[in-house]
Design a protein around this motif. Structure first.
Motif, short mmCIF file in Angstrom:
data_model
loop_
_atom_site.label_atom_id
_atom_site.label_comp_id
_atom_site.label_asym_id
_atom_site.label_seq_id
_atom_site.Cartn_x
_atom_site.Cartn_y
_atom_site.Cartn_z
N LYS A 21 -14.01 7.87 -0.66
CA LYS A 21 -14.48 7.12 -1.44
C LYS A 21 -16.32 6.86 -1.09
CE LYS A 21 -10.47 4.03 -1.57
NZ LYS A 21 -9.83 2.69 -1.17
N ILE A 22 -16.42 7.12 0.05
CA ILE A 22 -18.00 6.97 0.46
C ILE A 22 -18.84 8.19 -0.12
CG2 ILE A 22 -19.55 6.99 2.47
CD1 ILE A 22 -17.45 5.39 3.85
N ASN B 287 -9.30 8.64 3.23
CA ASN B 287 -9.31 7.79 1.83
C ASN B 287 -10.64 7.17 1.76
OD1 ASN B 287 -7.00 8.66 0.63
ND2 ASN B 287 -5.87 6.69 1.34
N ASN B 288 -11.01 6.67 3.19
CA ASN B 288 -12.33 5.98 3.18
C ASN B 288 -13.57 6.92 3.01
OD1 ASN B 288 -12.04 2.94 3.60
ND2 ASN B 288 -10.51 3.56 5.08
N TYR B 289 -13.51 8.12 3.85
CA TYR B 289 -14.61 8.97 3.54
C TYR B 289 -14.74 9.72 2.21
CZ TYR B 289 -16.79 13.42 4.47
OH TYR B 289 -18.06 14.46 4.39
N TRP C 120 -25.14 4.66 3.85
CA TRP C 120 -23.91 5.71 3.34
C TRP C 120 -23.68 6.68 4.47
CZ3 TRP C 120 -20.64 3.50 0.00
CH2 TRP C 120 -21.25 2.50 -1.04
N TYR D 15 -16.39 7.82 9.46
CA TYR D 15 -15.08 8.21 8.96
C TYR D 15 -14.78 9.66 9.18
CZ TYR D 15 -14.23 3.63 7.10
OH TYR D 15 -14.04 2.24 6.97
N TYR E 189 -5.93 6.91 6.30
CA TYR E 189 -7.09 5.71 6.41
C TYR E 189 -8.38 6.28 6.29
CZ TYR E 189 -9.77 1.74 7.67
OH TYR E 189 -10.78 0.48 7.65
N ASN E 190 -8.66 7.32 7.32
CA ASN E 190 -9.93 7.74 7.40
C ASN E 190 -10.30 8.66 6.27
OD1 ASN E 190 -10.81 6.84 9.85
ND2 ASN E 190 -9.27 8.03 11.03
N LYS F 175 0.75 -1.21 -0.02
CA LYS F 175 0.07 -0.01 -0.10
C LYS F 175 1.01 1.03 0.13
CE LYS F 175 -3.90 -2.31 2.63
NZ LYS F 175 -4.66 -2.20 3.84
N GLN G 37 -22.03 5.39 7.37
CA GLN G 37 -20.44 5.01 7.20
C GLN G 37 -19.65 6.42 6.85
OE1 GLN G 37 -19.35 2.01 4.33
NE2 GLN G 37 -21.54 1.39 4.39
#
Length: 378
Positions: free
Chosen positions: A156-157, A152-154, A181, A188, A149-150, A104, A184
């Motif tokens: 994407k969502i 990137n995920n946020y 959604w 994040y 991490y948070n 990664k 989630q």
């Protein structure tokens, strides 16, 4: 932490390049559009896996080639580390540390911390909120893997949620899935808000004295975090705005709409005045540039504090945008920080007797090591 050397192949306008750096001040000078900034971009990529220009890998690779390589040799506590980056037009980039591939890109963050300072950064105060968010995100992503991490995920969502908002126009029954959604995103997003709040608090602990000195004791500066919504109310607000978002076909609340303001109080006869001015809106260009410089210098000190190490400072033709007082303040505060500076000429260094350790003349994708003039030798 210092960069000992850099090797490039088929990167931008460089077919092959090898440069060795001093642990002090390194100058890359030459006319515009010769490749000076490309060297800084390669270093920034080695530290963050991203271009400071937000360029795609396909734009970075020499247009005549399919692949490019960056090899950066770092040293910390007498231990050398090699970061290899393999850029490919047809595939995602490959990264290895001391010959060991990493799965990664986030695993490379923190190996090399860099501070990039360009003329555009001098406008960060007066420009739009997206640039201020980008500044915070770029620094926090280097310092905090959980934040990365948070974030990137946020993101994407939010992208998925925005796609869903558009699809609901054609299939209203999809609205029932919005709550999933929202939950989630709030999970994040609340962590992003919390970390940004702490980051601003940490910066404020440092920036007060820096700005006070830079302004000659005439101003006190404070950064204020302006979250679009509180972490406690994020999910509630996202649900409450669902109908609005369906009409707009975009997510209207969340940390992707945060902003940061910069408030200055005048100091008269040693006394701080009561009136606070938001210099985003009401500050002079001089005030905005001084605050931007204070912000960058504070960033350096914060990295030192949090990592117990010194970052590498990349100055991309920024000295020409500063008056002599700000130039002197910036260069005099660097201390033990390795600095790589691009510029079009050496006159301002020689005239002001700024000390230089190593000089390269950059021309048409080549870098020639030059002798350091006696006036600026260390």
């Amino acid at each position: 932490m210092v960069i000992n050397s850099l090797e490039l192949s088929n990167f931008r306008n460089y077919k092959n390049l090898h440069m060795e750096f001093d642990k002090g001040t390194n100058i890359l000078y030459g006319d515009n559009a010769q490749g000076k900034t490309n060297v800084l971009e390669a270093i920034f990529l080695s530290a963050t896996t991203k271009s400071h220009k937000s360029s795609k890998d396909t734009d970075i690779i020499n247009f005549e080639e399919e692949e490019a390589h960056i090899r950066t040799f770092l040293e910390k506590d007498d231990i050398e580390t090699r970061v290899d980056m393999h850029l490919r037009k047809s595939k995602s980039k490959g990264i290895a540390v001391d010959g060991v591939k990493i799965k990664k890109a986030a695993e490379i963050l923190g190996i090399l911390n860099v501070i990039f300072f360009s003329p555009e950064d001098l406008s960060i105060i007066k420009n739009g909120p997206s640039e201020r968010r980008r500044f915070v995100d770029m620094e926090l992503c280097q310092l905090d893997s959980f934040y990365l991490y948070n974030l990137n995920n946020y993101n994407k969502i939010i992208n998925q949620r925005n796609k869903l908002l558009k699809d609901i126009s054609f299939n209203p029954s999809l609205k029932d899935t919005l709550n999933i959604w929202d939950s989630q995103a709030a999970s994040y997003g609340s962590k992003i808000i919390e970390r940004r709040k702490l980051f601003v608090e940490q910066l404020n602990d440092i920036i007060f004295d820096i700005h006070k000195n830079l302004s000659g004791g005439k101003e006190h500066l404070k950064i204020i975090y302006e979250p679009n919504v509180t972490m406690e109310n994020l999910e509630k607000e996202m649900i409450a705005n669902q109908e609005k978002d369906i009409k707009l076909k975009m997510t209207s609340v969340g940390p992707h709409r945060d902003d940061f303001s910069f408030h200055v109080k005048k100091v008269v006869d040693g006394q701080e005045q009561d009136i606070s001015i938001d210099i985003r809106k009401f500050g002079s260009q001089g005030q905005q540039r001084t605050a931007a410089l204070s912000l960058k210098l504070s960033e350096i000190e914060l990295v030192k504090k949090l990592t117990n190490d010194t970052p590498v400072l990349l100055l991309d033709d920024v000295l020409s945008e500063l008056d002599s007082n700000r130039q002197n303040f910036l260069l005099s505060t660097l201390g033990d920080i390795q600095t790589i500076i691009t510029c079009t000429g050496l006159d301002e260094f020689i005239n002001n007797r700024f000390k230089i350790n190593r000089i390269y003349k950059v021309k048409e994708g080549t870098a020639e090591l030059m002798s350091v003039p006696e006036e600026v030798q260390i």
